[in-house]
Design an enzyme around this catalytic site. Structure first.
Site, PDB file in Angstrom:
ATOM      1  N   LYS A 225     -68.751 -23.969  39.539  1.00  0.00           N
ATOM      2  CA  LYS A 225     -68.964 -24.466  38.133  1.00  0.00           C
ATOM      3  C   LYS A 225     -68.192 -25.730  38.027  1.00  0.00           C
ATOM      4  O   LYS A 225     -67.628 -26.070  39.048  1.00  0.00           O
ATOM      5  CB  LYS A 225     -68.486 -23.207  37.036  1.00  0.00           C
ATOM      6  CG  LYS A 225     -69.508 -22.163  36.799  1.00  0.00           C
ATOM      7  CD  LYS A 225     -69.066 -21.616  35.666  1.00  0.00           C
ATOM      8  CE  LYS A 225     -70.342 -20.472  35.256  1.00  0.00           C
ATOM      9  NZ  LYS A 225     -70.049 -19.350  34.416  1.00  0.00           N
ATOM     10  N   ARG A 265     -68.334 -12.654  39.873  1.00  0.00           N
ATOM     11  CA  ARG A 265     -69.937 -13.227  40.008  1.00  0.00           C
ATOM     12  C   ARG A 265     -70.064 -14.324  40.913  1.00  0.00           C
ATOM     13  O   ARG A 265     -69.416 -15.542  40.213  1.00  0.00           O
ATOM     14  CB  ARG A 265     -70.454 -13.397  38.534  1.00  0.00           C
ATOM     15  CG  ARG A 265     -71.963 -13.667  38.670  1.00  0.00           C
ATOM     16  CD  ARG A 265     -72.447 -13.842  37.161  1.00  0.00           C
ATOM     17  NE  ARG A 265     -73.755 -14.414  36.921  1.00  0.00           N
ATOM     18  CZ  ARG A 265     -74.132 -15.565  37.382  1.00  0.00           C
ATOM     19  NH1 ARG A 265     -73.542 -16.494  37.635  1.00  0.00           N
ATOM     20  NH2 ARG A 265     -75.517 -15.674  37.208  1.00  0.00           N
TER      21      ARG A 265
HETATM   22  N1  PMM Z   1     -72.763 -17.973  34.009  1.00  0.00           N
HETATM   23  C1  PMM Z   1     -74.048 -18.392  34.495  1.00  0.00           C
HETATM   24  C2  PMM Z   1     -75.214 -17.320  34.267  1.00  0.00           C
HETATM   25  N2  PMM Z   1     -74.770 -16.043  34.261  1.00  0.00           N
HETATM   26  N3  PMM Z   1     -73.233 -14.534  33.524  1.00  0.00           N
HETATM   27  C3  PMM Z   1     -71.798 -13.919  33.060  1.00  0.00           C
HETATM   28  N4  PMM Z   1     -71.768 -12.648  32.724  1.00  0.00           N
HETATM   29  N5  PMM Z   1     -71.053 -14.909  33.166  1.00  0.00           N
HETATM   30  C4  PMM Z   1     -71.022 -16.319  33.416  1.00  0.00           C
HETATM   31  O1  PMM Z   1     -70.312 -17.100  33.200  1.00  0.00           O
HETATM   32  C5  PMM Z   1     -72.408 -16.580  33.740  1.00  0.00           C
HETATM   33  C6  PMM Z   1     -73.541 -15.608  33.717  1.00  0.00           C
HETATM   34  C7  PMM Z   1     -74.291 -19.590  34.890  1.00  0.00           C
HETATM   35  O2  PMM Z   1     -74.298 -19.844  36.040  1.00  0.00           O
HETATM   36  P1  PMM Z   1     -75.437 -19.915  37.370  1.00  0.00           P
HETATM   37  O3  PMM Z   1     -76.410 -20.803  36.657  1.00  0.00           O
HETATM   38  O4  PMM Z   1     -74.810 -20.384  38.319  1.00  0.00           O
HETATM   39  O5  PMM Z   1     -76.024 -18.685  37.648  1.00  0.00           O
END
Ligand code: PMM
Length: 299
Positions: A225, A265
């Site tokens: 991020k 994650r």
């Molecule tokens: N961030 C992204 C997508 N899904 N889900 C949860 N639970 N928490 C998060 O902070 C989150 C998420 C955005 O990141 P990406 O585009 O790299 O998947």
């Protein structure tokens, strides 16, 4: 509240004796860190299986980018992206999480074998989400969310980010419980980077203990991020691109695991799988030293 209460167990999912690793498969052409790479069912399933072989305990499949400025995909397109990948991974025995803000996508993904619904809006984007999840009996990730990112800067303004995120998450947890999702199936997530700048994200990571007080397993999603780019760049420098933030991500995984997170994650699984195992080993050594019958603990 003990650290264990944040780790806890999520009903309906396997139990791990350490922080779990959730690998990310974004079936999108435009996610900020890996968009376009797995935008094909076969490639996406293959990638999910590779993440499992590298140590992912769960695979989170999403078909809609949440990056700032992204336009929403329509429902038919999201279904087309996500459902075959969920089905393909679930049929291989993978514990699949579906990353969606749409009740219809959650419902069909659960029918295709998903075990967990991960909604970055915490049930706010689609009024049908909570009842769909409640009826299915699936566990639900409630992320802190202040609305779609094109909604104006005011959403990222806080007097005390930790207190406000805890209070707002508490309200969302109450709402999902009132909607019929069982308490032992609710996971909370501070939503790093969502209506938050680097200082907010770092403050939240510094106070994960305050989020554990909510009494639900905690998911931390820091992977690649913006705030990591800022930290790595230093005051003057240019942030490294998203794919050069994996070592920093693994550092956050170790910190989050040590603080008692239930899961992290991440896009790149291998280093994080090591990080959570090291955190577990340190935890085990601490428990041994503190045991009443150990020479150290008796002192
Ligand atoms: N961030 C992204 C997508 N899904 N889900 C949860 N639970 N928490 C998060 O902070 C989150 C998420 C955005 O990141 P990406 O585009 O790299 O998947």
């Amino acid at each position: 509240m003990s650290k264990q209460s944040g780790r806890g167990r999520v009903a309906g999912l396997p139990e791990w004796d350490r922080c779990a690793v959730m690998g990310v498969v974004n079936v999108t052409p435009d996610s900020f860190s890996d968009g376009g790479r797995w935008f094909d069912t076969t490639a996406a399933v293959k990638h999910g299986l590779a993440l499992v072989s590298e140590g992912a305990d769960l695979v989170d499949v999403g078909g809609e980018s949440t990056r700032p400025g992204a336009t929403r995909v329509d429902e038919a397109e999201e279904l087309k992206r996500v459902i075959p990948v969920v089905r393909g991974l679930a049929s291989e025995g993978v514990s699949v999480s579906v990353d969606t803000m749409r009740a219809s996508v959650a419902e069909k993904a659960l029918a295709a074998g998903a075990a967990l619904v991960n909604d970055v809006s915490g049930g706010l984007a689609d009024p049908a989400m909570i009842s769909v999840v409640a009826q299915s009996g699936a566990p639900f990730v409630v992320m802190h969310w202040r609305g779609f990112l094109d909604g104006g800067a005011i959403k990222g303004v806080y007097d005390d980010v930790v207190t406000e995120v805890v209070e707002e998450l508490h309200a969302r947890v109450e709402a999902v419980l009132a909607g019929g999702i069982a308490p032992d199936r609710v996971v909370v997530d501070p939503g790093l980077g969502f209506s938050k700048d680097a200082e907010h994200d770092l403050a939240l990571l510094a106070h994960l203990d305050r989020l554990l007080v909510l009494g639900h397993p905690l998911l931390v999603a820091a992977s690649r991020k913006r705030f990591l780019g800022r930290v790595l760049a230093g005051p003057q420098g240019a942030p490294p691109p998203a794919r050069e933030r994996d070592a920093a991500t693994a550092a956050v995984s170790a910190l989050a695991a040590h603080a008692g997170a239930w899961a992290v994650r991440v896009h790149e699984v291998r280093a994080t799988a090591d990080a959570v195992r090291v955190a577990r080993a340190v935890e085990g050594a601490r428990a041994e030293r503190n045991a009443p019958d150990s020479p150290e603990g008796a002192r």
